[in-house]
Design an enzyme around this catalytic site. Sequence first.
Site, mmCIF file in Angstrom:
data_model
loop_
_atom_site.group_PDB
_atom_site.id
_atom_site.type_symbol
_atom_site.label_atom_id
_atom_site.label_comp_id
_atom_site.label_asym_id
_atom_site.label_seq_id
_atom_site.Cartn_x
_atom_site.Cartn_y
_atom_site.Cartn_z
ATOM 1 N N LYS A 8 0.824 -1.213 0.000
ATOM 2 C CA LYS A 8 0.000 0.000 0.000
ATOM 3 C C LYS A 8 0.863 1.269 0.000
ATOM 4 C CE LYS A 8 -2.888 -0.005 3.419
ATOM 5 N NZ LYS A 8 -2.038 0.024 4.371
ATOM 6 N N TRP A 20 7.237 -0.944 -7.650
ATOM 7 C CA TRP A 20 8.277 -1.556 -6.819
ATOM 8 C C TRP A 20 9.557 -1.719 -7.643
ATOM 9 C CZ3 TRP A 20 11.301 -5.967 -6.751
ATOM 10 C CH2 TRP A 20 11.951 -6.240 -5.539
ATOM 11 N N THR A 37 4.016 1.454 -0.784
ATOM 12 C CA THR A 37 4.786 1.422 -2.035
ATOM 13 C C THR A 37 3.954 2.031 -3.168
ATOM 14 O OG1 THR A 37 5.853 -0.594 -1.257
ATOM 15 C CG2 THR A 37 6.032 -0.133 -3.600
ATOM 16 N N ALA A 64 -4.422 1.213 12.344
ATOM 17 C CA ALA A 64 -5.826 1.162 11.911
ATOM 18 C C ALA A 64 -6.594 0.006 12.528
ATOM 19 C CB ALA A 64 -5.892 1.069 10.392
ATOM 20 N N PHE A 75 -3.937 -0.732 6.778
ATOM 21 C CA PHE A 75 -4.538 -2.053 6.606
ATOM 22 C C PHE A 75 -5.590 -2.061 5.492
ATOM 23 C CE2 PHE A 75 -3.095 -2.619 11.174
ATOM 24 C CZ PHE A 75 -1.980 -3.366 10.817
ATOM 25 N N PHE A 124 3.918 -8.591 -9.408
ATOM 26 C CA PHE A 124 5.044 -9.440 -9.001
ATOM 27 C C PHE A 124 5.481 -10.241 -10.225
ATOM 28 C CE2 PHE A 124 3.429 -8.324 -4.933
ATOM 29 C CZ PHE A 124 4.445 -8.539 -4.006
ATOM 30 N N ARG A 152 1.729 8.263 7.110
ATOM 31 C CA ARG A 152 1.924 8.131 8.553
ATOM 32 C C ARG A 152 3.389 7.837 8.852
ATOM 33 N NH1 ARG A 152 -1.808 3.387 10.220
ATOM 34 N NH2 ARG A 152 -0.911 2.588 8.301
ATOM 35 N N LYS A 210 6.947 -6.988 10.970
ATOM 36 C CA LYS A 210 6.778 -6.311 9.696
ATOM 37 C C LYS A 210 8.061 -5.724 9.126
ATOM 38 C CE LYS A 210 3.472 -3.181 8.282
ATOM 39 N NZ LYS A 210 2.494 -2.178 8.480
#
Length: 558
Positions: A73, A411, A75, A275, A303, A383, A96, A107
């Site tokens: 998200k 990415w 990214t 969140a 999230f 991906f 954030r 994470k």
Amino acid sequence: MHMKTDIQIAQEAAMLPVKDVAAAYGIKEDDLELYGKYKAKLTDELWEEVKDRRDAKLVLVTAINPTPAGEGKTTTSVGLGDALSRLGKKTLIALREPSLGPCFGIKGGAAGGGYAQVVPMEDLNLHFTGDFHAITSANNLLAALLDNHIQQGNALNIDTRQILWKRCLDMNDRVLRNVVVGLGAKADGVVREDHFVITVASEIMAILCLADNMADLKDRLGRIIVAYNYGGEPVTAKDLNAVGAMAALLKDAIKPNLIQTLEHTGAVVHGGPFANIAHGCNSVRATKTALKLADIVVTEAGFGADLGAEKFLDIKCRKAGLKPDAVVLVATVRALKYNGGVAKADLGAENLEALKKGIVNLEKHIENIQKYGVPVVVTLNSFTTDTQAEYAYIKQFCEEKGCEFALSEVWAKGGEGGEALARKVLETLETKESHYKPLYPDDMSLTDKIATVAKEIYGADGVTYVPAAKKALQKIEEMGFGDLPVCMAKTQYSLSDDQNKLGRPTGFSINVRDAYVSAGAGFVVVLTGAIMTMPGLPKKPAADNIDVNEDGAITGLF
């Protein structure tokens, strides 16, 4: 294929001095408070200069329910911002700040990934400009003043069995969830049970993120309910005379921070409530300032859309008078297959059957956002293992649902890989009108608000309450807080409150086990399922891999 780690890419980036990044948005050096060369806070004077300008377009980035496969998200938010900049739009990203807890936990860092990152990423992930430390200190000052008041004679008649205010720490530390304080001699305080939450779950984090200015911040701090007295009446931070000292600790933390992406797009990064246990959005001040400085502002909420987007749309936008113009919903082929029952190890193989089963999770999130009247663009974070057949199926599915679709390759390619998405976003902003409205009105009862979110957003049949939760909600309404929005604390991994129910679960109830009012933040927190406000570290924490070499360069932070 680039096999560099995120941190290597970030460390090899040539950053511009932050004053040059600011200059591109017409921000003078005088309006910056520099924290070294690459970070700065935006002054109160800047807001006064720009506050009457017209607002930019506001784009929210959200996602399907997170899976171990990763959605990307942040990214996507960063790459979309860079792509819009490449297309000649003056764009700011509003994000954030990451919490230290997950950094050393499961994470790892949270600054985007690959060639779509904000930098300096180590600073951002570690201490940044000290905002979270200031929030931790203000939270714990209030706790210390509360216990001191009881020790010094308890003039406010605080019932020590009914203390609500918890201490906090920006770290995952399970042994602090439930502790006993005040052990020792008479001079060491009154013995009682106490608790810690992670800093991002502190009401002060929520207050900082929703406050307009210092006067509003102090008002909100004063309204915090810390305990009840023996008569059952609320005792506030104002009653403890704590507001001035807390505000002094937060004087700089309330100012938004400016950094940059790898491609030098400005990023206003400020605040960081989770969140799943709080409202999951960056600060109102950061978003409002960004809206005055750019043509388009890209922001994100934490999230899945059932948590972050719901709270952005029902709490933040409602309270701050913001109107989002479009929502970008991030998914990955891998995560959709995971929702269709494929094990993490097998997500690389083409599997259209599993995709068809798992896409119902995306379908529900699309329907949910459309309930708020805001146009949706779905993007797939690509991906290398994805296949054309999988892309074609998802594209057709989204277009049949009335939303735009674009593939995102940010990415691997940075802003260039986000241009297809950026064009879809621009087309949506130009051709589709947003008719944003919150999901429920202010004057609905709290239980009706909870039922509305549970049924409309999660897809539940209804809500069950343990007796204590029912009583708590009744008391909150009796105290006059029934018109506040609800902030649902729920697992992020499922639309339901059971993290093992993937896809689009049906035939379930949401179980509410407690509720309390965050009177300063201006919402009622509703605890569902087994949600934790103080996470623990996993068996093999990310901290195991973090190190600093002789040159002072950090390794292993993602």
